[in-house]
Design a protein around this motif. Structure first.
Motif, PDB file in Angstrom:
ATOM      1  N   GLN A 223       0.667  -1.211  -0.188  1.00 31.59           N
ATOM      2  CA  GLN A 223       0.057  -0.033   0.020  1.00 31.59           C
ATOM      3  C   GLN A 223       0.949   1.237   0.093  1.00 31.59           C
ATOM      4  OE1 GLN A 223      -3.240   0.512  -0.292  1.00 31.59           O
ATOM      5  NE2 GLN A 223      -3.020   2.502   0.092  1.00 31.59           N
ATOM      6  N   GLY A 224       2.074   1.275   0.469  1.00 24.32           N
ATOM      7  CA  GLY A 224       3.047   2.289   0.631  1.00 24.32           C
ATOM      8  C   GLY A 224       3.243   2.960  -0.696  1.00 24.32           C
ATOM      9  N   VAL A 225       3.005   2.287  -1.609  1.00 24.34           N
ATOM     10  CA  VAL A 225       3.453   2.419  -3.256  1.00 24.34           C
ATOM     11  C   VAL A 225       2.213   3.087  -3.925  1.00 24.34           C
ATOM     12  CG1 VAL A 225       4.758   1.776  -5.202  1.00 24.34           C
ATOM     13  CG2 VAL A 225       5.333   0.824  -3.023  1.00 24.34           C
ATOM     14  N   GLN A 226       1.255   2.851  -3.242  1.00 22.38           N
ATOM     15  CA  GLN A 226      -0.007   3.453  -4.151  1.00 22.38           C
ATOM     16  C   GLN A 226      -0.375   4.703  -3.967  1.00 22.38           C
ATOM     17  OE1 GLN A 226      -1.285   1.718  -6.199  1.00 22.38           O
ATOM     18  NE2 GLN A 226      -1.908  -0.329  -5.554  1.00 22.38           N
ATOM     19  N   ASN A 227       0.705   5.679  -4.555  1.00 17.96           N
ATOM     20  CA  ASN A 227       0.220   7.022  -4.898  1.00 17.96           C
ATOM     21  C   ASN A 227       1.121   7.259  -6.205  1.00 17.96           C
ATOM     22  OD1 ASN A 227       3.066   8.254  -4.306  1.00 17.96           O
ATOM     23  ND2 ASN A 227       2.599   7.138  -2.469  1.00 17.96           N
ATOM     24  N   ASP A 228       0.885   8.119  -6.929  1.00 20.56           N
ATOM     25  CA  ASP A 228       1.288   8.670  -8.362  1.00 20.56           C
ATOM     26  C   ASP A 228       2.642   8.662  -8.332  1.00 20.56           C
ATOM     27  OD1 ASP A 228      -1.410   8.597  -9.415  1.00 20.56           O
ATOM     28  OD2 ASP A 228      -1.424  10.821  -9.342  1.00 20.56           O
ATOM     29  N   ARG A 229       3.313   9.345  -7.358  1.00 19.50           N
ATOM     30  CA  ARG A 229       4.728   9.730  -7.469  1.00 19.50           C
ATOM     31  C   ARG A 229       5.229   8.129  -7.213  1.00 19.50           C
ATOM     32  NH1 ARG A 229       8.291  11.504  -2.889  1.00 19.50           N
ATOM     33  NH2 ARG A 229      10.336  11.887  -3.837  1.00 19.50           N
ATOM     34  N   GLY A 288       7.007  -0.529   1.374  1.00 18.09           N
ATOM     35  CA  GLY A 288       5.574  -0.202   1.916  1.00 18.09           C
ATOM     36  C   GLY A 288       4.561  -1.423   2.131  1.00 18.09           C
ATOM     37  N   ALA A 289       5.293  -2.423   2.595  1.00 14.45           N
ATOM     38  CA  ALA A 289       4.261  -3.682   2.511  1.00 14.45           C
ATOM     39  C   ALA A 289       4.718  -4.425   4.142  1.00 14.45           C
ATOM     40  CB  ALA A 289       4.531  -4.729   1.563  1.00 14.45           C
ATOM     41  N   SER A 290       3.638  -4.936   4.603  1.00 14.26           N
ATOM     42  CA  SER A 290       3.852  -5.199   6.197  1.00 14.26           C
ATOM     43  C   SER A 290       4.512  -6.616   6.139  1.00 14.26           C
ATOM     44  CB  SER A 290       2.429  -5.320   6.822  1.00 14.26           C
ATOM     45  OG  SER A 290       1.433  -5.873   6.129  1.00 14.26           O
ATOM     46  N   LEU A 291       4.170  -7.263   5.102  1.00 16.56           N
ATOM     47  CA  LEU A 291       4.573  -8.756   4.796  1.00 16.56           C
ATOM     48  C   LEU A 291       3.504  -9.571   5.708  1.00 16.56           C
ATOM     49  CD1 LEU A 291       8.638  -9.367   5.048  1.00 16.56           C
ATOM     50  CD2 LEU A 291       7.119  -9.242   2.937  1.00 16.56           C
ATOM     51  N   ARG A 308      18.036 -17.926   4.127  1.00 13.09           N
ATOM     52  CA  ARG A 308      18.751 -18.193   2.913  1.00 13.09           C
ATOM     53  C   ARG A 308      18.416 -16.959   1.695  1.00 13.09           C
ATOM     54  NH1 ARG A 308      15.146 -19.140  -1.147  1.00 13.09           N
ATOM     55  NH2 ARG A 308      13.102 -19.759  -0.523  1.00 13.09           N
ATOM     56  N   GLN A 309      17.637 -16.058   2.249  1.00 10.80           N
ATOM     57  CA  GLN A 309      17.264 -14.882   1.354  1.00 10.80           C
ATOM     58  C   GLN A 309      17.737 -13.622   2.290  1.00 10.80           C
ATOM     59  OE1 GLN A 309      13.498 -16.078   0.822  1.00 10.80           O
ATOM     60  NE2 GLN A 309      13.681 -15.982  -1.304  1.00 10.80           N
ATOM     61  N   LYS A 310      18.107 -12.502   1.486  1.00  6.04           N
ATOM     62  CA  LYS A 310      18.769 -11.297   2.209  1.00  6.04           C
ATOM     63  C   LYS A 310      17.352 -10.456   2.161  1.00  6.04           C
ATOM     64  CE  LYS A 310      21.765  -7.529   2.430  1.00  6.04           C
ATOM     65  NZ  LYS A 310      23.179  -6.972   1.790  1.00  6.04           N
ATOM     66  N   ILE A 311      16.902  -9.859   3.288  1.00  4.55           N
ATOM     67  CA  ILE A 311      15.728  -8.888   3.288  1.00  4.55           C
ATOM     68  C   ILE A 311      15.718  -7.480   3.613  1.00  4.55           C
ATOM     69  CG2 ILE A 311      13.121  -8.895   4.075  1.00  4.55           C
ATOM     70  CD1 ILE A 311      13.316 -11.880   4.603  1.00  4.55           C
ATOM     71  N   ILE A 312      15.413  -6.631   2.960  1.00  6.24           N
ATOM     72  CA  ILE A 312      15.571  -5.218   3.401  1.00  6.24           C
ATOM     73  C   ILE A 312      14.250  -4.643   3.218  1.00  6.24           C
ATOM     74  CG2 ILE A 312      16.643  -2.938   3.045  1.00  6.24           C
ATOM     75  CD1 ILE A 312      19.014  -4.516   1.761  1.00  6.24           C
ATOM     76  N   GLN A 313      13.889  -3.842   4.293  1.00 12.93           N
ATOM     77  CA  GLN A 313      12.437  -3.417   4.254  1.00 12.93           C
ATOM     78  C   GLN A 313      12.389  -2.062   4.479  1.00 12.93           C
ATOM     79  OE1 GLN A 313      10.036  -5.743   7.105  1.00 12.93           O
ATOM     80  NE2 GLN A 313       8.088  -4.641   6.521  1.00 12.93           N
ATOM     81  N   VAL A 314      11.416  -1.322   3.515  1.00 10.15           N
ATOM     82  CA  VAL A 314      11.365   0.150   3.597  1.00 10.15           C
ATOM     83  C   VAL A 314      10.039   0.386   3.998  1.00 10.15           C
ATOM     84  CG1 VAL A 314      11.492   2.128   2.077  1.00 10.15           C
ATOM     85  CG2 VAL A 314      13.091   0.322   2.053  1.00 10.15           C
ATOM     86  N   ASP A 315       9.873   1.410   5.040  1.00 11.00           N
ATOM     87  CA  ASP A 315       8.388   1.658   5.552  1.00 11.00           C
ATOM     88  C   ASP A 315       8.508   3.033   6.227  1.00 11.00           C
ATOM     89  OD1 ASP A 315       5.842  -0.414   5.920  1.00 11.00           O
ATOM     90  OD2 ASP A 315       5.801   1.450   6.873  1.00 11.00           O
ATOM     91  N   ILE A 316       7.286   3.775   5.957  1.00 12.08           N
ATOM     92  CA  ILE A 316       7.318   4.930   6.559  1.00 12.08           C
ATOM     93  C   ILE A 316       7.241   4.876   8.297  1.00 12.08           C
ATOM     94  CG2 ILE A 316       4.651   5.425   6.703  1.00 12.08           C
ATOM     95  CD1 ILE A 316       5.578   8.199   5.245  1.00 12.08           C
ATOM     96  N   SER A 321       8.906  -2.548  10.340  1.00  9.67           N
ATOM     97  CA  SER A 321       9.977  -3.110   9.802  1.00  9.67           C
ATOM     98  C   SER A 321      10.202  -4.338  10.644  1.00  9.67           C
ATOM     99  CB  SER A 321      11.227  -2.149   9.539  1.00  9.67           C
ATOM    100  OG  SER A 321      10.916  -1.563   8.596  1.00  9.67           O
ATOM    101  N   GLY A 322      10.354  -5.578  10.199  1.00 13.18           N
ATOM    102  CA  GLY A 322      10.693  -6.667  10.927  1.00 13.18           C
ATOM    103  C   GLY A 322       9.377  -7.378  11.799  1.00 13.18           C
ATOM    104  N   TRP A 323       8.402  -6.838  11.423  1.00 10.91           N
ATOM    105  CA  TRP A 323       7.266  -6.966  12.098  1.00 10.91           C
ATOM    106  C   TRP A 323       6.746  -8.485  12.155  1.00 10.91           C
ATOM    107  CZ3 TRP A 323       1.580  -4.615  10.734  1.00 10.91           C
ATOM    108  CH2 TRP A 323       0.684  -5.084  11.487  1.00 10.91           C
ATOM    109  N   VAL A 324       6.514  -8.979  10.819  1.00 13.79           N
ATOM    110  CA  VAL A 324       6.450 -10.521  10.635  1.00 13.79           C
ATOM    111  C   VAL A 324       7.584 -11.434  10.350  1.00 13.79           C
ATOM    112  CG1 VAL A 324       4.957 -12.090   9.380  1.00 13.79           C
ATOM    113  CG2 VAL A 324       4.040  -9.680   9.676  1.00 13.79           C
ATOM    114  N   TYR A 325       8.573 -10.698   9.444  1.00 11.45           N
ATOM    115  CA  TYR A 325       9.837 -11.687   9.272  1.00 11.45           C
ATOM    116  C   TYR A 325      10.966 -10.746   9.531  1.00 11.45           C
ATOM    117  CZ  TYR A 325       7.206 -14.647   6.234  1.00 11.45           C
ATOM    118  OH  TYR A 325       6.335 -15.456   5.536  1.00 11.45           O
ATOM    119  N   PRO A 326      12.040 -11.310  10.531  1.00  9.94           N
ATOM    120  CA  PRO A 326      13.305 -10.434  10.688  1.00  9.94           C
ATOM    121  C   PRO A 326      14.023 -10.092   9.404  1.00  9.94           C
ATOM    122  CG  PRO A 326      13.745 -13.140  10.862  1.00  9.94           C
ATOM    123  CD  PRO A 326      12.217 -12.770  10.473  1.00  9.94           C
ATOM    124  N   VAL A 327      14.431  -8.947   9.242  1.00 12.07           N
ATOM    125  CA  VAL A 327      14.969  -8.258   8.275  1.00 12.07           C
ATOM    126  C   VAL A 327      16.415  -8.232   8.539  1.00 12.07           C
ATOM    127  CG1 VAL A 327      13.004  -7.366   7.543  1.00 12.07           C
ATOM    128  CG2 VAL A 327      14.428  -5.930   8.788  1.00 12.07           C
TER     129      VAL A 327
END
Length: 560
Positions: A223-229, A288-291, A308-316, A321-327
Motif C-alpha cells: 500500500q505504501g507505493v499506491q500513490n502517483d509519485r 511499503g508492505a507489512s509482509l 537463505r534470502q537477504k531481506i531489506i524493508q522500507v516503510d514510513i 519493519s521486521g514485524w512479521v519476518y526478521p530483516v
C-alpha cells in the motif's frame, strides 16, 4: 451570535473538506442548514446507510490521498458505519469521522435511548471508535469541537494515513459559540502543515549495493507505493535494473502487470508466478508492505526464508519493519523518497536482461496472465469471461473497484492491469458490500474517470441501493454483478452438502431500474464486452446483471 455547529462546518471547509458523506441523524441533522450555507464549497452527499457513507468517504480518501469526511449519528456511525472506518484503519486511508453522543441535550445519565456517552445505561462511542482510529477526540466543550476537528484532519493526514474521529457531546452543537476566555482557537492551516523526514543516506547506499550484487532481486510492493509519485518511481527503478515486482493484495496494480518485470500478486489468492519468483529470489526488498500473513500464504515455510534470502524493508513507520519476518536491514521513510534516491546508483543495470530472462522464464512456466476458457451450462457465464471482457475493455481512463468473494479472486489472480493505480480493492477488512459505494466515492473524487464496480450477488444485495446516491450525485458508474445465486467463495470451500450459502434468484437489473438507473442482463459470454461498452454510452449509472454458473469455483484462479 453564531452557534457551535456553524463553526464546526466552517472548520471543515477550512481544513480542505470538499465532500461529506452522511445519513444524518440527531446532532448531524442539526447541522444541515449550516452545510446548506456552504454548499458551493462543501457538498453534502446523502446516502442510504451509514455503511455506504463510510465506504464512500474511505474510497474518496483512498483515491485522493486526503481525508474523506463521514458523518452519522453516534449509535449508527459506530456500528453500521464502522464498516468503512475499519477498512480505512486497516488499509491506511485518510478519513475524518464526525459523530455525536446522541444524548438529547443532557439526558445521558438518565438512560435515554440511543445514548453513546458511556454512562450507566448507555453505550460508549468514544471507546468504540478508539479501537479503530488513529485519533479520537471527545468534545464536551465548545472550543473542543473546533479544535477536535482540526486535530482529526491533522492525524488522518499524517503518515501512515488512517481514520481520525471527533465525537461531539450533542448538547454543545446548538450552543452559542462563546469561548472560555483562557482558550484561543487558531486558523487550521497552522496545525496541519508538516515536513516529512528524509531516509538515511547510508541505509539507502547499503540497499543500492545489495541490489547491485544481486542476481535475482525482487521488490514486494504494498500500500505504501499506491500513490502517483511512488508508482512512477517504482517503474523507473524496476525497469532500469530488471528488478522483479511482486505485490501484496493492497499493492496490486501499482505497476503495469504486463511489463517484463511484473510477476503479479502474492499469496494463496494470488499468482503462482509471484509465489515462485519470491521463492527463487536472492534479495527481497519490501516497499511499503507489512509482509502480512494474508498474502504470504500464512507464513508458509520456504516462501520467504530469512536464513537463505537477504531481506531489506522500507516503510514510513519503523514499527512495520521486521514485524512479521526478521530483516537484514531497515530503512525508515517514504518509499517514493527511497526510490528516487536509488535512481542515482548503479543497481546492476548490466544484469538487466539476465534478470528479465529469469522473470520471463518463471512467468511462462507458471502461466502468468493466461485466462483460460471454461465451459458453462447454457444461459450462464464463468467468472473468467468477466475477467476476459475487463481485460479488453479497461483503458487508462478507468478505475475498477472490487468486492469480497470469488469474483474478486478471479480478478486478482488472472487479470493483468496495464494502468498503475487503476484498482481499488477492499484490502483492510475486505468485506462484502464495499465495491458499489466505493465506486460512487471514487467517481465523486475523480469525476473524469470511468468507474466500474465488480461485485457478487451477495455484495450487491447489501449495497445496490448506493446506486440511488450515484444517480443523485450525477456520478455515472457501471456495476457488474457476478450473480451466482449464493456465497460462491464460501460454497467452494464447503466439504459437505451446501448449507446456508444459497440465495433465491434475484433480478438486480430490475432493482436498478426501480431506482431510475439503466440495466443490462447478460447470459452469454459473447455479450459481456458489448454490455460493458453499452453501459458507458448512455446517461447515468448502469448495472449489468451477469448470470454466473453456481458451480464455478475460485480455486483455479489462484495458487490454492
Amino acid at each position: 451570535m453564531a452557534l457551535t455547529k456553524h463553526h464546526i462546518v466552517k472548520t471543515l471547509v477550512e481544513c480542505g473538506a470538499t465532500h461529506a458523506f452522511t445519513l444524518p441523524g440527531l446532532g448531524i441533522t442539526w447541522m444541515l442548514d449550516d452545510f446548506y450555507e456552504v454548499r458551493d464549497k462543501l457538498r453534502l452527499v446523502l446516502t442510504r446507510s451509514e455503511q455506504h457513507a463510510s465506504v464512500m468517504a474511505q474510497a474518496y480518501g483512498k483515491v485522493l490521498g486526503r481525508p474523506g469526511v463521514f458523518m452519522g449519528m453516534g449509535p449508527f456511525a459506530t456500528t453500521t458505519g464502522a464498516f468503512g472506518v475499519l477498512e480505512a484503519y486497516f488499509a491506511g486511508s485518510p478519513m475524518v469521522v464526525l459523530t455525536d453522543t446522541a444524548c438529547y441535550d443532557g439526558f445521558a445519565m438518565r438512560g435515554v435511548y440511543q445514548t453513546m456517552t458511556g454512562d450507566y445505561g448507555a453505550a460508549d462511542a468514544v471507546t468504540v471508535l478508539k479501537t479503530m482510529t488513529k485519533f479520537c477526540a471527545y468534545a464536551t466543550e465548545i472550543d473542543e469541537a473546533v479544535y477536535g476537528v482540526q486535530m482529526a484532519f491533522k492525524h488522518a493526514s499524517l503518515p501512515r494515513y488512517g481514520p481520525a474521529a471527533v465525537v461531539l457531546k450533542t448538547s454543545i452543537i446548538r450552543r452559542e459559540f462563546e469561548l472560555n476566555k483562557r482558550v484561543t482557537l487558531h486558523p487550521s492551516a497552522g496545525h496541519l502543515g508538516y515536513t516529512p523526514s528524509r531516509p538515511d543516506t547510508g541505509a539507502v547506499d547499503h540497499l543500492a549495493k545489495s541490489l547491485l550484487q544481486s542476481e535475482r532481486p525482487l521488490f514486494i510492493v504494498g500500500q505504501g507505493v499506491q500513490n502517483d509519485r511512488a508508482r512512477a518511481l517504482l517503474e523507473s527503478v524496476a525497469f532500469k535494473a530488471g528488478i522483479a515486482v511482486a505485490t501484496s493484495y493492497n499493492g496490486k496494480g501499482a505497476i503495469d502487470e504486463t511489463a517484463p518485470v511484473s510477476v503479479g500478486m502474492l499469496g494463496t489468492w494470488g499468482c503462482r508466478a509471484a509465489n515462485a519468483a519470491l521463492r527463487e529470489a536472492d534479495l527481497v526488498v519490501v516497499l511499503g508492505a507489512s509482509l502480512g500473513p494474508d498474502y504470504m500464504r500464512f507464513c508458509e515455510p520456504g516462501l520467504l526464508d530469512p536464513k537463505r534470502q537477504k531481506i531489506i524493508q522500507v516503510d514510513i513507520d519503523p514499527r512495520n519493519s521486521g514485524w512479521v519476518y526478521p530483516v537484514d536491514a531497515s530503512i525508515t521513510g517514504d518509499v517514493a523518497d527511497v526510490l528516487e534516491m536509488l535512481l542515482a546508483f548503479d543497481l546492476g543495470e548490466s544484469k538487466r536482461y539476465q534478470r528479465e530472462a529469469w522473470i520471463g522464464k518463471s512467468n511462462k512456466a507458471h502461466a502468468y496472465g493466461v485466462i483460460e476458457n471454461y465451459k458453462t451450462p447454457s444461459g450462464t457465464l464463468h467468472n473468467a469471461d468477466i475477467v476476459r471482457a475487463l481485460n479488453e475493455h479497461l483503458t487508462k481512463d478507468h478505475l475498477l473497484t472490487l468486492d469480497a468473494g470469488s469474483n474478486r479472486i478471479w480478478v486478482t489472480g488472472t487479470l493483468r492491469l496495464r494502468t498503475p493505480g487503476q484498482l481499488l480493492a477492499p484490502g483492510g477488512i475486505g468485506g462484502m458490500g464495499w465495491s458499489i459505494p466505493a465506486a460512487v466515492g471514487a467517481k465523486i473524487a475523480k469525476p473524469e474517470k470511468r468507474v466500474i464496480a465488480l461485485t457478487g450477488d451477495g455484495g450487491a444485495g447489501m449495497s445496490v441501493t448506493a446506486l440511488s446516491t450515484a444517480l443523485a450525485e450525477n456520478a455515472p458508474i457501471t456495476v457488474v454483478v457476478a450473480n451466482n445465486a449464493g456465497l460462491g467463495m464460501v460454497r467452494d470451500n464447503m466439504k459437505g452438502p451446501h448449507y446456508g450459502v444459497d440465495y433465491s434468484p434475484t433480478d438486480f437489473a430490475m432493482m436498478a431500474k426501480s431506482m431510475g438507473c439503466r440495466s443490462i442482463s447478460v447470459q452469454r459470454a459473447q455479450d459481456m464486452l458489448p454490455a460493458l461498452r453499452e453501459s458507458e454510452e448512455g446517461q447515468g449509472p448502469c448495472l449489468i446483471d451477469v448470470a454466473i454458473d453456481p458451480e464455478v469455483s475460485h480455486h483455479p484462479a489462484s495458487d490454492y
